[in-house]
Design an enzyme around this catalytic site. Structure first.
Site, PDB file in Angstrom:
ATOM      1  N   ASP A 273       0.835  -1.197   0.000  1.00 26.43           N
ATOM      2  CA  ASP A 273       0.000   0.000   0.000  1.00 26.43           C
ATOM      3  C   ASP A 273       0.877   1.257   0.000  1.00 26.43           C
ATOM      4  OD1 ASP A 273      -2.641   1.348   0.444  1.00 26.43           O
ATOM      5  OD2 ASP A 273      -1.620   1.991   2.284  1.00 26.43           O
TER       6      ASP A 273
ATOM      7  N   GLU B 105       1.568  -0.522  -5.113  1.00 20.99           N
ATOM      8  CA  GLU B 105       0.490   0.397  -5.474  1.00 20.99           C
ATOM      9  C   GLU B 105       1.122   1.692  -5.958  1.00 20.99           C
ATOM     10  OE1 GLU B 105      -3.285   2.975  -3.698  1.00 20.99           O
ATOM     11  OE2 GLU B 105      -1.650   2.359  -2.378  1.00 20.99           O
TER      12      GLU B 105
END
Length: 678
Positions: free
Chosen positions: A397, A437
């Site tokens: 993330d 990401e």
């Protein structure tokens, strides 16, 4: 600079026998004369040129240090006098030349195939082609064709770099656990069970609204979805759909429904089950007893923790107790170095200014934070990769933001962190994957073979596909693309990346951070069909955000995280049936997974986009109709070396067509496609 061609059997076979004898008797250079005779217009026909790193054009897409790489290049038959590979070798910082030789004609006789070999070594290399027709020269690299030599956009050779084959060949299914299926009502979060950040928990009934009854408290709305629910629905994911990779949004202990504010990285959130529940789920995904043996990717939220994490200690909730004071509570905390304080305790570095998400400070190599997150055998990253859990990879993330000293990433420290993290992951499981990401051009983390295996493909799939099919970008803002613009965008984003990275980029119509694809497309289910066909035939790992396979609606967060409607989870839903069919087709044809990609048609007038996927076993033409009308499309399949009189079968309808004049003419329904295979 070009090397003289040593021989050209193509040209020789065209010379009259008498001329051959005369040349031989006169002592003239038979080969050079033949070369000139074969092409005397001093014009390289750009339309005939093709190379990519598919199996027919690159002998070793993932070479070792001892593997030479033979490259094949296509031209129109008899069009050119010579061709060369020019490659840069990072070992000596120099360019090198390899003269190519004519190797064969294609099956149709339309094309010549030229070959040359780059010698084996351990160093990274970057290559382009120089193509000559007499006095005319063209250059060809991953970015395209130019008349003057390019300075960027070359093809990559990275010896020793491999991305997981299961990612190249798989289909991913993304689950937001609280909203997928409630497998154990005993662990449901109830109304007022605890209060966090001034918000009491709210239990909502499945299928009802996701917005909190109390303003500003959407993160404390719970529906009861859990890991037992995912486990109980593996038959749907693996058998009904055929997906074999499950990516779970964060599952570790956290006070919110999204769990991007981790309280404890070593404990599954009790609302989702226990560590044992995860162990069982991974085991069941790995099993071949309930569909294809599969893989599990967890969401690693390593840029920041939650403020209720014992390492930080600014908030508490429920029965949370900590063995030590956190950094927010004491400057003597053993975790004080994990965070960056401007003025202790109230001013500290955060993720996007969100106080509940204090940014982790990774310090210098060997720091306590690095050891805790990834570098030690007992670290977060290694614990879950190792037995008894054995997950298969991490999705990182906000991956570009990881840094030291409160800095915002995308710098030398961030790249060092990612290199160290890769080393740690691969030390436990060399076959595990690392998916970053990143919403833009992620090539700086992907083109050195030392950091990520792939990335979430917002830039190279989600956004352009949304603009072409829906007329809006991934956020729902008005934006449109014609097929030619779409093709140019896709080509450019592929060119940024090594081939084995392209094949593991996760191609999704939507995610937990975008509005739903079906909503962006105005609720037209046919546009979902078109998106699914595109997704399952394009280069990369198709990734289904739960519910997109039946056209789930939803606006921006949190509305994009609605509960799954299980009444739709059957092949009586036409989109689910199409998803099943498409995944089966993709599984049946390696060309759709690791084959070459070639643009065949960009018809802006009729909004048609067609491309080829091919390898040794099959040639496939994919035709996509962006209009709402049935269109008759003539596809130039001779470019895929499909011969006249041969048949193709539309794998979606079963209709058969015969190649005539190098083309196949098909009728394609509005917002639909054809997958023409032979």
């Amino acid at each position: 600079m070009s090397h003289p061609m040593k021989h050209d059997p193509r040209g020789l076979h065209r010379l009259p026998l008498a001329l051959c004898l005369a040349l031989a008797l006169s002592g003239a250079s038979l080969w050079s004369t033949a070369a000139r005779a074969a092409s005397n217009d001093n014009n390289v026909e750009w339309a005939g040129l093709f190379h990519d790193q598919g199996p027919l054009y690159d002998s070793a897409a993932e070479p070792t240090a001892s593997t030479a790489v033979t490259l094949t290049f296509r031209t129109f038959k008899g069009d050119i006098t010579s061709a060369n590979i020019k490659y840069y070798d990072s070992a000596d910082g120099q360019f090198h030349w390899v003269a190519m030789h004519w190797a064969a004609n294609d099956a149709t006789g339309t094309y010549d195939l030229w070959q040359g070999t780059i010698p084996a070594s351990s160093s990274k290399k970057y290559y382009r082609f120089q193509i000559n027709d007499g006095s005319a020269t063209a250059w060809y690299n991953a970015a395209g064709i130019t008349s003057s030599e390019p300075s960027s956009g070359d093809f990559f050779i990275i010896p020793g770099f491999k991305t997981p084959a299961w990612m190249k060949n798989g289909v991913m299914y993304q689950v937001f656990p609280d909203r997928f299926y409630n497998g154990n009502t005993g662990n449901d979060v109830t109304n007022g069970q605890y209060t966090y950040a001034g918000c009491a928990t709210e239990q909502h009934a499945w299928g009802t609204g996701v917005t909190a009854n109390v303003s500003g408290c959407n993160s404390e709305v719970f529906f009861g979805g859990d890991l037992a629910g995912v486990d109980q629905k593996l038959g749907y994911i693996k058998n009904t759909l055929g997906a074999d990779i499950i990516y779970l949004n964060p599952i570790f202990k956290s006070p919110t429904n999204h769990k991007y504010d981790t309280a404890d990285y070593y404990t599954v959130d009790p609302a989702f089950g226990s560590n044992a529940t995860l162990q069982q789920l991974v085991s069941d995904v790995h099993s071949a007893g309930n569909g294809p043996a599969g893989y599990v990717i967890l969401d690693g939220v390593f840029n920041h923790s939650g403020d209720s994490n014992c390492w930080f200690g600014a908030q508490s909730y429920g029965t949370l107790s900590c063995p030590h004071q956190g950094a927010y509570q004491s400057q003597s905390s053993p975790y004080y170095s994990y965070y960056t304080f401007q003025t202790w305790p109230g001013s500290y570095s955060t993720f996007f200014g969100i106080p509940s998400m204090p940014k982790l400070d990774y310090g210098a190599s060997g720091s306590a934070t690095r050891n805790q997150i990834y570098a030690n055998s007992g670290s977060v990253v290694q614990t879950w990769l190792a037995q008894p859990y054995g997950i298969d990879g991490w999705r990182l993330d906000a991956a570009q933001y990881l840094d030291a000293g409160g800095n915002n990433g995308s710098d030398a420290t961030n790249h060092q962190l990612m290199q160290e993290l890769r080393t740690a992951v691969k030390s436990v499981n060399p076959n595990a994957t690392i998916v970053g990401e990143y919403w833009g051009d992620a090539s700086s983390w992907l083109d050195d073979g030392a950091e990520w295996d792939g990335a979430m493909n917002y830039n190279g799939f989600t956004q352009p596909i949304s603009e072409w099919i829906c007329g809006v970008d991934e956020s729902g803002n008005s934006a449109s693309l014609l097929p030619s613009g779409l093709d140019s965008w896709l080509h450019g984003t592929r060119a940024d990346l090594p081939i084995d990275v392209q094949q593991t980029m996760t191609n999704f119509l939507g995610s937990h951070d975008t509005s739903r694809f079906a909503t962006r497309c105005g609720g037209d289910i046919w546009k979902t069909y078109l998106g699914l066909i595109f997704q399952m035939t394009y280069v990369g790992t198709p990734t289904i955000y739960y519910g997109d396979e039946y056209g789930m609606q939803g606006g921006a967060d949190p509305d994009n995280r609605r509960t799954f409607d299980w009444s739709q989870a059957t092949t009586s839903n036409t989109a689910v049936a199409l998803t099943q069919q498409l995944i089966r087709i993709r599984n049946d044809y390696p060309a759709l997974r690791t084959g070459s990609f070639m643009t065949l048609l960009t018809d802006d007038t009729h909004d048609i986009y067609a491309f080829g996927r091919f390898d040794q076993g099959n040639r496939i033409a994919v035709v996509l109709n962006g209009t709402g009308n049935t269109e008759t499309v003539t596809v130039p399949v001779y470019e895929l070396s499909m011969t006249n009189g041969s048949q193709v079968t539309d794998l979606l309808t079963g209709n058969k067509y015969t190649v005539s004049g190098g083309n196949v003419t098909v009728s394609v329904e509005g917002h639909y496609g054809a997958i023409l295979a032979q």
